[in-house]
Design a protein around this motif. Structure first.
Motif, short mmCIF file in Angstrom:
data_model
loop_
_atom_site.label_atom_id
_atom_site.label_comp_id
_atom_site.label_asym_id
_atom_site.label_seq_id
_atom_site.Cartn_x
_atom_site.Cartn_y
_atom_site.Cartn_z
N MET A 1 0.83 -1.20 0.00
CA MET A 1 0.00 0.00 0.00
C MET A 1 0.87 1.26 0.00
O MET A 1 0.60 2.19 -0.72
N ALA A 2 1.91 1.26 0.86
CA ALA A 2 2.77 2.44 0.94
C ALA A 2 3.48 2.69 -0.38
O ALA A 2 3.56 3.82 -0.84
N GLN A 3 3.96 1.60 -1.04
CA GLN A 3 4.64 1.77 -2.33
C GLN A 3 3.66 2.27 -3.38
O GLN A 3 4.02 3.10 -4.22
N ARG A 6 3.27 5.98 -2.84
CA ARG A 6 4.48 6.66 -3.29
C ARG A 6 4.55 6.70 -4.82
O ARG A 6 4.84 7.72 -5.42
N ASP A 7 4.24 5.56 -5.45
CA ASP A 7 4.24 5.49 -6.92
C ASP A 7 3.19 6.43 -7.51
O ASP A 7 3.43 7.08 -8.53
N ARG A 8 2.03 6.49 -6.87
CA ARG A 8 0.96 7.38 -7.34
C ARG A 8 1.40 8.83 -7.26
O ARG A 8 1.13 9.64 -8.15
N MET A 9 2.13 9.16 -6.20
CA MET A 9 2.63 10.52 -6.05
C MET A 9 3.67 10.85 -7.13
O MET A 9 3.65 11.95 -7.69
N ILE A 10 4.55 9.91 -7.41
CA ILE A 10 5.56 10.12 -8.44
C ILE A 10 4.89 10.28 -9.81
O ILE A 10 5.23 11.19 -10.58
N HIS A 11 3.93 9.42 -10.10
CA HIS A 11 3.22 9.51 -11.38
C HIS A 11 2.47 10.84 -11.50
O HIS A 11 2.54 11.51 -12.53
N ALA A 34 -1.88 13.84 -6.95
CA ALA A 34 -1.76 12.42 -6.60
C ALA A 34 -2.93 11.94 -5.75
O ALA A 34 -3.08 10.74 -5.53
N GLY A 35 -3.74 12.88 -5.27
CA GLY A 35 -4.88 12.51 -4.44
C GLY A 35 -4.48 12.05 -3.05
O GLY A 35 -5.09 11.14 -2.49
#
Length: 193
Positions: A1-3, A6-11, A34-35
């Motif tokens: 979930m944490a990854q 983090r990935d959603r934020m980077i995208h 990133a929501g």
């Protein structure tokens, strides 16, 4: 979930930087894109906006480099198409609002981000040059032609955004294909003589 967060934020950061540039995007804007709550940004990126933007640009660069690497075994046309298809997806999913975050930061005042962008562009060009050489283009011409491919596609993305159309990208790809064929053919002819 944490990854995943983090990935959603980077995208999300990559899309926002590709839309407005890094300088125009606040950390709050990046979190909203990133929501996620603003506090999550500091949790995952303790160095703040610069770290998030840097990782977003690096991720975009790596994504394109992976596309090139996977496709170049099929030749430079396939690599070029893979790059274009990746950006076509970004343009389509953002209704032509977002482009290449690597180009966006290359044009900004932050020397570290500019250096990162130039390094990414160089890696793309080197990978494309390898594909061109394997396809018969001379080693002296391949780097110039690879730079031309990257520059032409990056320019086409900007025109696509301005026109809200894929026509510029399609036109550039058609002309690049002719150039690649001629480059391979001229190398073959010069070896035969």
């Amino acid at each position: 979930m944490a990854q995943d967060t983090r990935d959603r934020m980077i995208h999300g950061a990559a899309l926002l930087v590709g839309t407005h540039g890094a300088k125009s995007a606040s950390l709050r804007d990046l979190a909203r894109e990133a929501g996620v709550p603003l506090g999550s940004t500091y949790h995952y990126f303790p160095e703040g906006k610069r770290q998030l933007v840097g990782e977003a640009v690096a991720a975009a660069g790596e994504r394109v480099e992976r596309l090139i690497t996977r496709a170049k075994v099929q030749g430079p046309d396939a690599a070029m198409d893979a790059i274009a298809d990746g950006w076509r997806t970004v343009l389509e999913s953002t209704d032509f609002r977002s482009g290449c975050p690597v180009l966006a930061v290359a044009l900004e005042e932050d020397p570290a981000l500019r250096t990162m962008a130039m390094t990414i562009f160089e890696r793309w060009q080197e990978s494309l040059a390898e594909a061109l050489i394997a396809d018969g283009v001379g080693p002296e011409r391949a780097p110039r032609l690879a730079r031309t491919v990257v520059a032409a596609i990056e320019g086409a993305i900007a025109l696509c955004r301005a026109e809200h159309s894929f026509v510029p990208l399609d036109d550039v790809l058609a002309e690049l294909r002719v150039t690649l064929v001629e480059a391979g053919s001229s190398q073959t002819r010069s070896r035969a003589n």
